[in-house]
Write a protein that holds these residues in place. Structure first.
Motif, PDB file in Angstrom:
ATOM      1  N   VAL A   1       0.851  -1.393  -0.060  1.00  0.00           N
ATOM      2  CA  VAL A   1       0.199   0.089  -0.013  1.00  0.00           C
ATOM      3  C   VAL A   1       0.806   1.267   0.088  1.00  0.00           C
ATOM      4  N   GLY A   2       2.003   1.459   0.748  1.00  0.00           N
ATOM      5  CA  GLY A   2       2.991   2.412   0.583  1.00  0.00           C
ATOM      6  C   GLY A   2       3.361   2.704  -0.499  1.00  0.00           C
ATOM      7  N   PRO A   3       4.088   1.932  -1.418  1.00  0.00           N
ATOM      8  CA  PRO A   3       4.584   2.183  -2.587  1.00  0.00           C
ATOM      9  C   PRO A   3       3.381   2.577  -3.542  1.00  0.00           C
ATOM     10  N   LEU A   4       2.268   1.874  -3.560  1.00  0.00           N
ATOM     11  CA  LEU A   4       1.128   2.353  -4.311  1.00  0.00           C
ATOM     12  C   LEU A   4       0.876   3.567  -3.905  1.00  0.00           C
ATOM     13  N   VAL A   5       0.525   4.070  -2.699  1.00  0.00           N
ATOM     14  CA  VAL A   5       0.248   5.526  -2.387  1.00  0.00           C
ATOM     15  C   VAL A   5       1.368   6.452  -2.852  1.00  0.00           C
ATOM     16  N   LEU A   6       2.640   6.209  -2.690  1.00  0.00           N
ATOM     17  CA  LEU A   6       3.594   6.844  -3.340  1.00  0.00           C
ATOM     18  C   LEU A   6       3.571   7.244  -4.568  1.00  0.00           C
ATOM     19  N   ALA A   7       3.105   6.238  -5.387  1.00  0.00           N
ATOM     20  CA  ALA A   7       3.029   6.473  -7.005  1.00  0.00           C
ATOM     21  C   ALA A   7       1.812   7.165  -7.020  1.00  0.00           C
ATOM     22  N   MET A   8       0.612   7.217  -6.403  1.00  0.00           N
ATOM     23  CA  MET A   8      -0.450   7.792  -6.603  1.00  0.00           C
ATOM     24  C   MET A   8      -0.344   9.492  -6.542  1.00  0.00           C
TER      25      MET A   8
ATOM     26  N   ARG B   1       2.370  10.837  -6.866  1.00  0.00           N
ATOM     27  CA  ARG B   1       3.379  11.169  -7.721  1.00  0.00           C
ATOM     28  C   ARG B   1       4.856  11.438  -6.976  1.00  0.00           C
ATOM     29  N   ALA B   2       5.194  10.707  -6.045  1.00  0.00           N
ATOM     30  CA  ALA B   2       6.374  10.882  -5.438  1.00  0.00           C
ATOM     31  C   ALA B   2       7.548  10.643  -6.399  1.00  0.00           C
TER      32      ALA B   2
ATOM     33  N   TRP C   1      11.731   7.166  -3.855  1.00  0.00           N
ATOM     34  CA  TRP C   1      10.988   6.910  -2.711  1.00  0.00           C
ATOM     35  C   TRP C   1      10.211   5.769  -2.931  1.00  0.00           C
ATOM     36  N   ILE C   2       9.483   5.460  -4.416  1.00  0.00           N
ATOM     37  CA  ILE C   2       8.734   4.409  -4.661  1.00  0.00           C
ATOM     38  C   ILE C   2       9.509   2.978  -4.670  1.00  0.00           C
ATOM     39  N   ALA C   3      10.603   2.970  -5.248  1.00  0.00           N
ATOM     40  CA  ALA C   3      11.549   1.958  -5.513  1.00  0.00           C
ATOM     41  C   ALA C   3      12.003   1.548  -4.131  1.00  0.00           C
TER      42      ALA C   3
END
Length: 139
Positions: free
Chosen positions: A97-104, A106-107, A111-113
């Motif tokens: 959920v964390g990387p998904l939220v970061l992608a949403m 537009r981080a 940070w996403i990786a």
């Protein structure tokens, strides 16, 4: 100690040491730097590769040292493995959920990786710790 338990100990060791070295190296570059400028891809791929190779090499060494148990898994080992992988799946599902939220939001890719990498590490660690507890405390 069964060969499957030895493999779990090896995996937890690799699963802690390699990511810690990677994260210390990457996070040391963070203060005062623009994250878009931090070269994290090659170190991350190297950490993943080193983790895989270290796990394979150490597992082979353990099999050579204790050949009579190598590759033998009974029903208990399979059930412990199933339960550990089950827990790892749920941990990964929650952590993703964390990387998904970061992608949403537009981080930056950094940070996403890294959030995704940490998610995989936490899932692997949780899975292996469940296996080790099952081996040590009994089934």
């Amino acid at each position: 100690m069964s060969s499957e338990e030895q493999r779990a100990w090896i995996y937890v060791l690799v699963c802690v040491v390699v990511p810690v070295i990677y994260l210390v190296g990457i996070l040391s570059e963070l203060p005062g730097a623009d994250v878009a400028e931090i070269a994290y891809v090659r170190p991350m791929l190297t950490a993943i590769g080193v983790g895989i190779v270290a796990n394979v090499v150490l597992t082979v060494v353990a099999a050579v040292v204790s050949p009579k148990d190598a590759g033998k898994a009974d029903e208990r080992d399979r059930e412990i493995n199933r339960r550990g992988e089950h827990v790892g799946f749920y941990v990964m599902s929650v952590c993703a959920v964390g990387p998904l939220v970061l992608a949403m939001v537009r981080a930056d890719h950094f940070w996403i990786a890294n959030a995704l990498y940490v998610s995989f590490v936490l899932a692997a660690l949780a899975s292996t710790v469940v296996k080790l507890v099952a081996y040590r405390r009994g089934w």
